[in-house]
Scaffold this active site. Structure first.
Site, mmCIF file in Angstrom:
data_model
loop_
_atom_site.group_PDB
_atom_site.id
_atom_site.type_symbol
_atom_site.label_atom_id
_atom_site.label_comp_id
_atom_site.label_asym_id
_atom_site.label_seq_id
_atom_site.Cartn_x
_atom_site.Cartn_y
_atom_site.Cartn_z
ATOM 1 N N ASP A 9 0.943 -1.231 -0.062
ATOM 2 C CA ASP A 9 0.061 -0.264 0.125
ATOM 3 C C ASP A 9 0.912 1.206 0.140
ATOM 4 O O ASP A 9 2.126 1.198 0.552
ATOM 5 C CB ASP A 9 -0.966 0.148 1.243
ATOM 6 C CG ASP A 9 -1.678 1.179 1.361
ATOM 7 O OD1 ASP A 9 -2.436 1.523 0.508
ATOM 8 O OD2 ASP A 9 -1.677 1.798 2.588
ATOM 9 N N ASP A 11 -0.012 5.054 0.972
ATOM 10 C CA ASP A 11 -0.334 6.099 2.144
ATOM 11 C C ASP A 11 -0.286 5.290 3.467
ATOM 12 O O ASP A 11 -1.046 4.467 3.374
ATOM 13 C CB ASP A 11 -1.470 7.024 2.026
ATOM 14 C CG ASP A 11 -1.584 7.842 0.659
ATOM 15 O OD1 ASP A 11 -0.996 8.989 0.460
ATOM 16 O OD2 ASP A 11 -1.787 7.502 -0.443
ATOM 17 N N ASP A 171 -1.620 -0.884 5.929
ATOM 18 C CA ASP A 171 -1.696 -0.391 7.126
ATOM 19 C C ASP A 171 -3.266 -0.250 7.689
ATOM 20 O O ASP A 171 -3.427 0.024 8.711
ATOM 21 C CB ASP A 171 -1.100 1.236 7.365
ATOM 22 C CG ASP A 171 -2.068 1.934 6.772
ATOM 23 O OD1 ASP A 171 -2.331 1.703 5.229
ATOM 24 O OD2 ASP A 171 -2.405 3.042 7.127
#
Length: 224
Positions: A9, A11, A171
């Site tokens: 991922d 961001d 995240d």
């Protein structure tokens, strides 16, 4: 290790982008004459996209705005963000040396994000990270976006990888859900932007720093 695919991922996983995303949101608030928001209060909404961040920052005042006005605010945000995409955004500590090592060993590296591909590439270029990745799949790259499994499976296909030798690193609950739906092991990073601890979504492994990534990979793909 050369047959391994790692899908990250963006961001909150590869790059700490919150400072510039919040600055762009505050640019919109300045335009509206509304009080600015601090980074701590807005960080949990980063993973939900620019539109959601703007709506959260504006609050009830946004209910009085038309769809066209919301679209104008999003355009204002994106114009500002594109011009300031890496003013304060930085790769998370420890990730760049790992990317160097993985690239040297022939690991296939990819990004799977719900950020638009153009913005994703702009950010990676600005931080000199693009050279590590064989593919960058954004919200608009494939026919599906996260949490649909085809977002991850399609990203793996873009680099010629095999899902049985692939790992997702993210995240948020969206990243974990995507990987589980695709049948791919997932490593959760605890330092991202989710308002719920990533461990609550039950990834296969949780790491608190990138120094823990290689041992985590070895646990999930022992022959890597």
């Amino acid at each position: 290790m050369s047959d391994l695919t790692l899908v990250f991922d963006l961001d909150g996983t590869l790059v700490d982008t919150a400072p510039d995303l919040v600055a762009s949101t505050n640019h919109v608030l300045d335009h509206l004459g509304l009080p600015r928001v601090d980074e701590i209060s807005l960080r949990p909404y980063v993973g939900h996209g620019a539109k959601h961040m703007i709506e959260k920052a504006i609050g009830p005042r946004g209910e009085a705005l038309s769809e066209a006005q919301h679209a104008d605010l999003l355009a204002l945000y994106l114009d500002y963000y594109g011009a300031h995409i890496a003013d304060a955004s930085r790769p998370f500590e420890g990730i760049v040396p790992l990317l160097e090592k993985f690239k040297t060993r022939g690991v296939k590296l990819a990004v799977c994000t719900n950020k638009m591909e153009g913005m994703s590439r702009l950010l990676l270029d600005a931080l000199d990270l693009s050279r590590y990745f064989d593919a960058v799949a954004g919200r608009d790259t494939l026919s599906a976006s996260k949490p649909h499994p085809d977002a991850l499976l399609g990203t793996i296909s873009l680099v010629g990888g095999d899902k049985t030798r692939a790992i997702m690193i993210g995240d948020s609950g969206v990243d974990v859900a995507t990987a589980k739906a695709a049948g791919v092991p997932v490593i959760g990073v605890s330092f991202g932007y989710t308002d719920t601890p990533v461990s609550a979504y039950e990834p296969d492994v949780v790491i608190d720093h990138y120094r823990e990534l290689e041992p985590a990979i070895a646990r999930l793909v022992p022959a890597a």
